[in-house]
Design a protein around this motif. Structure first.
Motif, PDB file in Angstrom:
ATOM      1  N   THR A   1       0.835  -1.186   0.000  1.00 30.37           N
ATOM      2  CA  THR A   1       0.000   0.000   0.000  1.00 30.37           C
ATOM      3  C   THR A   1       0.883   1.255   0.000  1.00 30.37           C
ATOM      4  OG1 THR A   1      -0.138  -0.098   2.399  1.00 30.37           O
ATOM      5  CG2 THR A   1      -1.896  -1.159   1.177  1.00 30.37           C
ATOM      6  N   PHE A   2       0.288   2.374  -0.339  1.00 32.40           N
ATOM      7  CA  PHE A   2       0.979   3.648  -0.390  1.00 32.40           C
ATOM      8  C   PHE A   2       0.434   4.562   0.690  1.00 32.40           C
ATOM      9  CE2 PHE A   2       1.131   1.774  -4.551  1.00 32.40           C
ATOM     10  CZ  PHE A   2       2.418   2.015  -4.980  1.00 32.40           C
ATOM     11  N   ASN A   3       1.121   5.660   0.932  1.00 31.75           N
ATOM     12  CA  ASN A   3       0.617   6.606   1.910  1.00 31.75           C
ATOM     13  C   ASN A   3      -0.557   7.409   1.384  1.00 31.75           C
ATOM     14  OD1 ASN A   3       2.367   5.919   3.955  1.00 31.75           O
ATOM     15  ND2 ASN A   3       3.946   7.338   3.276  1.00 31.75           N
ATOM     16  N   SER A   4      -0.715   7.483   0.080  1.00 27.65           N
ATOM     17  CA  SER A   4      -1.811   8.257  -0.498  1.00 27.65           C
ATOM     18  C   SER A   4      -2.540   7.375  -1.506  1.00 27.65           C
ATOM     19  CB  SER A   4      -1.283   9.512  -1.183  1.00 27.65           C
ATOM     20  OG  SER A   4      -2.330  10.200  -1.823  1.00 27.65           O
ATOM     21  N   TYR A   5      -3.753   7.009  -1.178  1.00 26.08           N
ATOM     22  CA  TYR A   5      -4.515   6.165  -2.100  1.00 26.08           C
ATOM     23  C   TYR A   5      -6.000   6.387  -1.882  1.00 26.08           C
ATOM     24  CZ  TYR A   5      -4.732   3.103   2.013  1.00 26.08           C
ATOM     25  OH  TYR A   5      -4.905   2.594   3.281  1.00 26.08           O
ATOM     26  N   THR A   6      -6.767   5.955  -2.830  1.00 26.21           N
ATOM     27  CA  THR A   6      -8.224   6.062  -2.795  1.00 26.21           C
ATOM     28  C   THR A   6      -8.827   4.664  -2.768  1.00 26.21           C
ATOM     29  OG1 THR A   6      -8.213   8.165  -3.990  1.00 26.21           O
ATOM     30  CG2 THR A   6     -10.251   6.876  -4.076  1.00 26.21           C
TER      31      THR A   6
ATOM     32  N   TRP B   1      -7.464   9.408   0.582  1.00 28.01           N
ATOM     33  CA  TRP B   1      -6.657   9.347   1.799  1.00 28.01           C
ATOM     34  C   TRP B   1      -6.987  10.500   2.741  1.00 28.01           C
ATOM     35  CZ3 TRP B   1      -3.388   6.083   4.210  1.00 28.01           C
ATOM     36  CH2 TRP B   1      -2.557   6.622   5.202  1.00 28.01           C
ATOM     37  N   SER B   2      -7.219  11.678   2.159  1.00 25.16           N
ATOM     38  CA  SER B   2      -7.486  12.873   2.967  1.00 25.16           C
ATOM     39  C   SER B   2      -8.935  12.984   3.402  1.00 25.16           C
ATOM     40  CB  SER B   2      -7.103  14.133   2.184  1.00 25.16           C
ATOM     41  OG  SER B   2      -7.868  14.220   1.006  1.00 25.16           O
TER      42      SER B   2
ATOM     43  N   ARG C   1      -6.887   2.238  -5.543  1.00 24.70           N
ATOM     44  CA  ARG C   1      -6.014   2.867  -6.540  1.00 24.70           C
ATOM     45  C   ARG C   1      -5.054   3.791  -5.815  1.00 24.70           C
ATOM     46  NH1 ARG C   1      -7.448   6.417 -10.828  1.00 24.70           N
ATOM     47  NH2 ARG C   1      -5.346   7.168 -10.372  1.00 24.70           N
ATOM     48  N   SER C   2      -3.928   4.030  -6.393  1.00 20.09           N
ATOM     49  CA  SER C   2      -2.986   4.974  -5.812  1.00 20.09           C
ATOM     50  C   SER C   2      -3.431   6.395  -6.124  1.00 20.09           C
ATOM     51  CB  SER C   2      -1.581   4.720  -6.358  1.00 20.09           C
ATOM     52  OG  SER C   2      -1.558   4.914  -7.765  1.00 20.09           O
ATOM     53  N   GLY C   3      -3.016   7.330  -5.291  1.00 21.70           N
ATOM     54  CA  GLY C   3      -3.348   8.729  -5.520  1.00 21.70           C
ATOM     55  C   GLY C   3      -4.706   9.119  -4.970  1.00 21.70           C
ATOM     56  N   GLU C   4      -4.945  10.415  -4.916  1.00 24.53           N
ATOM     57  CA  GLU C   4      -6.198  10.956  -4.381  1.00 24.53           C
ATOM     58  C   GLU C   4      -7.109  11.377  -5.534  1.00 24.53           C
ATOM     59  OE1 GLU C   4      -5.047  12.217   0.079  1.00 24.53           O
ATOM     60  OE2 GLU C   4      -6.452  13.392  -1.104  1.00 24.53           O
TER      61      GLU C   4
ATOM     62  N   GLY D   1     -10.501   2.766 -13.327  1.00 22.55           N
ATOM     63  CA  GLY D   1      -9.679   3.649 -12.514  1.00 22.55           C
ATOM     64  C   GLY D   1      -9.040   2.976 -11.315  1.00 22.55           C
ATOM     65  N   TYR D   2      -9.328   1.714 -11.110  1.00 22.18           N
ATOM     66  CA  TYR D   2      -8.855   1.007  -9.923  1.00 22.18           C
ATOM     67  C   TYR D   2      -8.040  -0.222 -10.315  1.00 22.18           C
ATOM     68  CZ  TYR D   2     -11.867   4.171  -7.483  1.00 22.18           C
ATOM     69  OH  TYR D   2     -12.440   5.327  -6.997  1.00 22.18           O
ATOM     70  N   ALA D   3      -6.929  -0.396  -9.607  1.00 23.67           N
ATOM     71  CA  ALA D   3      -5.985  -1.446  -9.983  1.00 23.67           C
ATOM     72  C   ALA D   3      -6.227  -2.768  -9.255  1.00 23.67           C
ATOM     73  CB  ALA D   3      -4.558  -0.968  -9.712  1.00 23.67           C
ATOM     74  N   TYR D   4      -6.777  -2.688  -8.061  1.00 22.60           N
ATOM     75  CA  TYR D   4      -6.959  -3.904  -7.267  1.00 22.60           C
ATOM     76  C   TYR D   4      -8.384  -3.996  -6.751  1.00 22.60           C
ATOM     77  CZ  TYR D   4      -1.897  -4.010  -7.387  1.00 22.60           C
ATOM     78  OH  TYR D   4      -0.609  -4.039  -7.819  1.00 22.60           O
TER      79      TYR D   4
END
Length: 123
Positions: A28-33, A53-54, A98-101, A109-112
């Motif tokens: 996982t990443f620190n910023s994801y949706t 994430w926010s 997905r990664s990013g906000e 739009g979603y990878a997993y």
């Protein structure tokens, strides 16, 4: 690689409530949706709700005011609180990542994806 595990589906009467959860693990990443989609029998998979994430959220019109998406970043978990359920909410519900906000409403739009949780609302 990101793994998503959903929990909380079931059978409920119209007007009732259910809460779905989806726990993410792996790279996982620190910023994801994270988002929820659903697919009813014989229909295409459709967007339900997403949260960045926010904490920015987006909903499809048919669930606004009834469903609430939330997340616990410390637990890498997203929730979907579903109230005032209707028979037309019956579907398999899928968690997506997905990664990013970016509040994407597109399947592409979603990878997993999670394995799905069945929700049945009886009339």
């Amino acid at each position: 690689q990101v793994q998503l595990v959903e929990d909380g589906g079931g059978l409920v009467q119209a007007g009732g409530s259910l809460r779905l959860s989806c726990a993410a693990s792996g790279r996982t990443f620190n910023s994801y949706t994270m988002a929820w989609f659903r697919q009813a029998p014989g229909k295409e998979r459709e967007f339900v709700a997403a949260i960045t994430w926010s904490g920015r959220t987006g909903y499809t019109d048919s669930v606004k005011g009834r469903f609430t998406i939330a997340r616990d970043n410390a637990k890498y978990t997203v929730y979907l609180q579903m109230n005032s359920l209707k028979p037309e909410d019956t579907a398999d519900y899928y968690c997506a990542w997905r990664s990013g906000e970016i509040l994407s409403q597109s399947i592409n739009g979603y990878a997993y994806w999670g394995q799905g949780a069945q929700v049945t609302v009886s009339s």
